[in-house]
Design an enzyme around this catalytic site. Structure first.
Site, PDB file in Angstrom:
ATOM      1  N   SER A  26     -12.490 -21.427  41.024  1.00 41.68           N
ATOM      2  CA  SER A  26     -13.090 -22.763  40.843  1.00 41.68           C
ATOM      3  C   SER A  26     -12.341 -23.625  39.849  1.00 41.68           C
ATOM      4  O   SER A  26     -11.885 -23.147  38.800  1.00 41.68           O
ATOM      5  CB  SER A  26     -14.540 -22.614  40.380  1.00 41.68           C
ATOM      6  OG  SER A  26     -15.113 -23.889  40.207  1.00 41.68           O
TER       7      SER A  26
ATOM      8  N   TYR B 226     -19.663 -18.784  34.504  1.00 44.36           N
ATOM      9  CA  TYR B 226     -18.972 -19.016  35.777  1.00 44.36           C
ATOM     10  C   TYR B 226     -17.481 -19.226  35.530  1.00 44.36           C
ATOM     11  O   TYR B 226     -16.630 -18.575  36.149  1.00 44.36           O
ATOM     12  CB  TYR B 226     -19.599 -20.249  36.431  1.00 44.36           C
ATOM     13  CG  TYR B 226     -19.042 -20.681  37.760  1.00 44.36           C
ATOM     14  CD1 TYR B 226     -19.072 -19.836  38.865  1.00 44.36           C
ATOM     15  CD2 TYR B 226     -18.511 -21.955  37.924  1.00 44.36           C
ATOM     16  CE1 TYR B 226     -18.579 -20.263  40.095  1.00 44.36           C
ATOM     17  CE2 TYR B 226     -18.028 -22.385  39.146  1.00 44.36           C
ATOM     18  CZ  TYR B 226     -18.059 -21.540  40.228  1.00 44.36           C
ATOM     19  OH  TYR B 226     -17.585 -21.964  41.438  1.00 44.36           O
TER      20      TYR B 226
HETATM   21  N1  NAD Z   1     -18.915 -25.593  46.921  1.00 47.07           N
HETATM   22  C1  NAD Z   1     -17.908 -25.910  46.143  1.00 47.07           C
HETATM   23  O1  NAD Z   1     -17.500 -27.084  46.085  1.00 47.07           O
HETATM   24  C2  NAD Z   1     -17.222 -24.854  45.316  1.00 47.07           C
HETATM   25  C3  NAD Z   1     -16.412 -25.286  44.269  1.00 47.07           C
HETATM   26  C4  NAD Z   1     -15.727 -24.330  43.559  1.00 47.07           C
HETATM   27  C5  NAD Z   1     -15.825 -22.993  43.891  1.00 47.07           C
HETATM   28  N2  NAD Z   1     -16.637 -22.596  44.918  1.00 47.07           N
HETATM   29  C6  NAD Z   1     -16.697 -21.163  45.236  1.00 47.07           C
HETATM   30  O2  NAD Z   1     -16.778 -20.975  46.626  1.00 47.07           O
HETATM   31  C7  NAD Z   1     -17.559 -19.812  46.918  1.00 47.07           C
HETATM   32  C8  NAD Z   1     -18.670 -20.158  47.892  1.00 47.07           C
HETATM   33  O3  NAD Z   1     -19.538 -21.082  47.277  1.00 47.07           O
HETATM   34  P1  NAD Z   1     -20.564 -22.000  48.087  1.00 47.07           P
HETATM   35  O4  NAD Z   1     -20.553 -23.309  47.398  1.00 47.07           O
HETATM   36  O5  NAD Z   1     -20.274 -21.914  49.542  1.00 47.07           O
HETATM   37  O6  NAD Z   1     -21.964 -21.246  47.754  1.00 47.07           O
HETATM   38  P2  NAD Z   1     -23.306 -21.137  48.644  1.00 47.07           P
HETATM   39  O7  NAD Z   1     -24.398 -20.826  47.669  1.00 47.07           O
HETATM   40  O8  NAD Z   1     -23.452 -22.326  49.503  1.00 47.07           O
HETATM   41  O9  NAD Z   1     -23.044 -19.839  49.532  1.00 47.07           O
HETATM   42  C9  NAD Z   1     -22.912 -18.587  48.872  1.00 47.07           C
HETATM   43  C10 NAD Z   1     -23.249 -17.461  49.819  1.00 47.07           C
HETATM   44  O10 NAD Z   1     -23.160 -16.220  49.107  1.00 47.07           O
HETATM   45  C11 NAD Z   1     -24.334 -15.436  49.391  1.00 47.07           C
HETATM   46  N3  NAD Z   1     -24.618 -14.527  48.267  1.00 47.07           N
HETATM   47  C12 NAD Z   1     -25.189 -14.837  47.082  1.00 47.07           C
HETATM   48  N4  NAD Z   1     -25.309 -13.737  46.325  1.00 47.07           N
HETATM   49  C13 NAD Z   1     -24.805 -12.704  47.045  1.00 47.07           C
HETATM   50  C14 NAD Z   1     -24.656 -11.317  46.804  1.00 47.07           C
HETATM   51  N5  NAD Z   1     -25.049 -10.764  45.639  1.00 47.07           N
HETATM   52  N6  NAD Z   1     -24.089 -10.547  47.757  1.00 47.07           N
HETATM   53  C15 NAD Z   1     -23.675 -11.096  48.933  1.00 47.07           C
HETATM   54  N7  NAD Z   1     -23.814 -12.397  49.233  1.00 47.07           N
HETATM   55  C16 NAD Z   1     -24.367 -13.204  48.291  1.00 47.07           C
HETATM   56  C17 NAD Z   1     -25.430 -16.476  49.586  1.00 47.07           C
HETATM   57  O11 NAD Z   1     -26.555 -15.939  50.254  1.00 47.07           O
HETATM   58  C18 NAD Z   1     -24.677 -17.539  50.378  1.00 47.07           C
HETATM   59  O12 NAD Z   1     -24.668 -17.245  51.754  1.00 47.07           O
HETATM   60  C19 NAD Z   1     -18.062 -19.294  45.570  1.00 47.07           C
HETATM   61  O13 NAD Z   1     -17.252 -18.235  45.138  1.00 47.07           O
HETATM   62  C20 NAD Z   1     -17.933 -20.483  44.652  1.00 47.07           C
HETATM   63  O14 NAD Z   1     -17.741 -20.115  43.314  1.00 47.07           O
HETATM   64  C21 NAD Z   1     -17.361 -23.504  45.624  1.00 47.07           C
END
Ligand code: NAD
Length: 262
Positions: free
Chosen positions: A144, A157
């Protein structure tokens, strides 16, 4: 021939958000996908979507990535079901709130490291023998900009995701002689997590979209997915230890990040 024909991928947290988008993009390029997800309904929905939309083989494995036994089993299921494993995507994350540095608890900090670092560490160790078998091995870890730019009120985080970037680069260095590539994506996308933060911090979200050089927050399937396909495919076979910012250029200028805290 599609870019990932015959390849098998495990994507953690593929029930929604970016993981779902990456799983969809892999399926669109012919990969078989194991959806490793804690939310059974969401995981099963993704599997049905992958099968119906692209006609690929897909399997749901209920996985809590903070439980080592389940992480190891996730890899076993992929190999048993599909006979090989080429691509491992460590994507799952569940937020543990925002707090000033001085108010963040030990539990929150440890929780961050369990989700980001330990889970990927276990999965990568377990998957390694399979990833080495066909010369097609790829690890993609989701990190991130929050960590890279040290955004406020999320030290658990930021620190964990930066540790994961370091872990990825170390594996990339050690495994490069085997042609196994390990890279990081720092995304910006309209996932469920993003929508939740945006709803409770509307001013910040408006600032983030307006401040994004491309003027929008990305789409998990069509903006993040194709870059993950690139990192998973032969096209990136000489690329390892890198971080790709797939964020419309947000990392160039930084984003306005100041969620509400007590
Ligand atoms: N959305 C963004 O703009 C953004 C920005 C920076 C980094 N990220 C990274 O991208 C990745 C995905 O993020 P997102 O925004 O899609 O999140 P999200 O919350 O929309 O989706 C996360 C998924 O992970 C699952 N999950 C949660 N805990 C879990 C566990 N213990 N075991 C298995 N599955 C589990 C959830 O049920 C969900 O389906 C993350 O690693 C996040 O740090 C996202």
């Amino acid at each position: 021939m599609a870019k990932l024909d015959g390849r098998v991928a495990v994507v953690t947290g593929a029930g929604m958000g970016i993981g779902r988008g990456i799983a969809g993009a892999f399926a669109r390029e012919g990969a078989s996908v194991v959806v490793a997800e804690i939310d059974t309904a969401a995981g099963e929905q993704t599997v049905a979507w992958l099968r119906d939309e692209w006609g690929v083989a897909a399997e749901f494995v209920r996985t809590d990535i903070t439980d080592k036994v389940q992480v190891l089993a996730m890899v076993d299921v992929a190999v048993k079901r599909f006979g090989r494993l080429d691509i491992l995507v460590n994507n799952a994350w569940r937020g543990s709130g925002y707090a000033r540095f001085e108010n963040m608890t030990d539990e929150q900090l440890r929780g961050g490291f369990d989700m980001a670092v330990m889970a990927a560490f276990w999965a990568m160790q377990k998957a390694l023998p399979e990833l080495l078998k066909h010369g097609t091995g790829r690890v993609i870890n989701l990190c991130s900009l929050n960590g890279v730019n040290a955004h406020m009120y999320s030290v658990q985080y930021n620190a964990a995701k930066e540790a994961l970037r370091s872990l990825t680069r170390t594996a990339a260095r050690e495994w490069a002689p085997h042609q196994l590539c390990c890279n990081v994506i720092c995304p910006g996308a309209q996932s469920e997590a993003y929508k939740r933060v945006a709803e409770s911090n509307p001013q910040m979200a408006a600032g983030m979209a307006a401040g994004n050089p491309m003027g929008r927050i990305g789409d998990p399937l069509d903006d993040i997915g194709p870059v993950a396909v690139f990192l998973a495919s032969d096209d990136s076979r000489y690329l390892t230890g890198n971080t790709l910012f797939v964020d419309g250029g947000a990392h160039i200028n930084g984003v306005q990040w100041a969620p509400a805290v007590d």
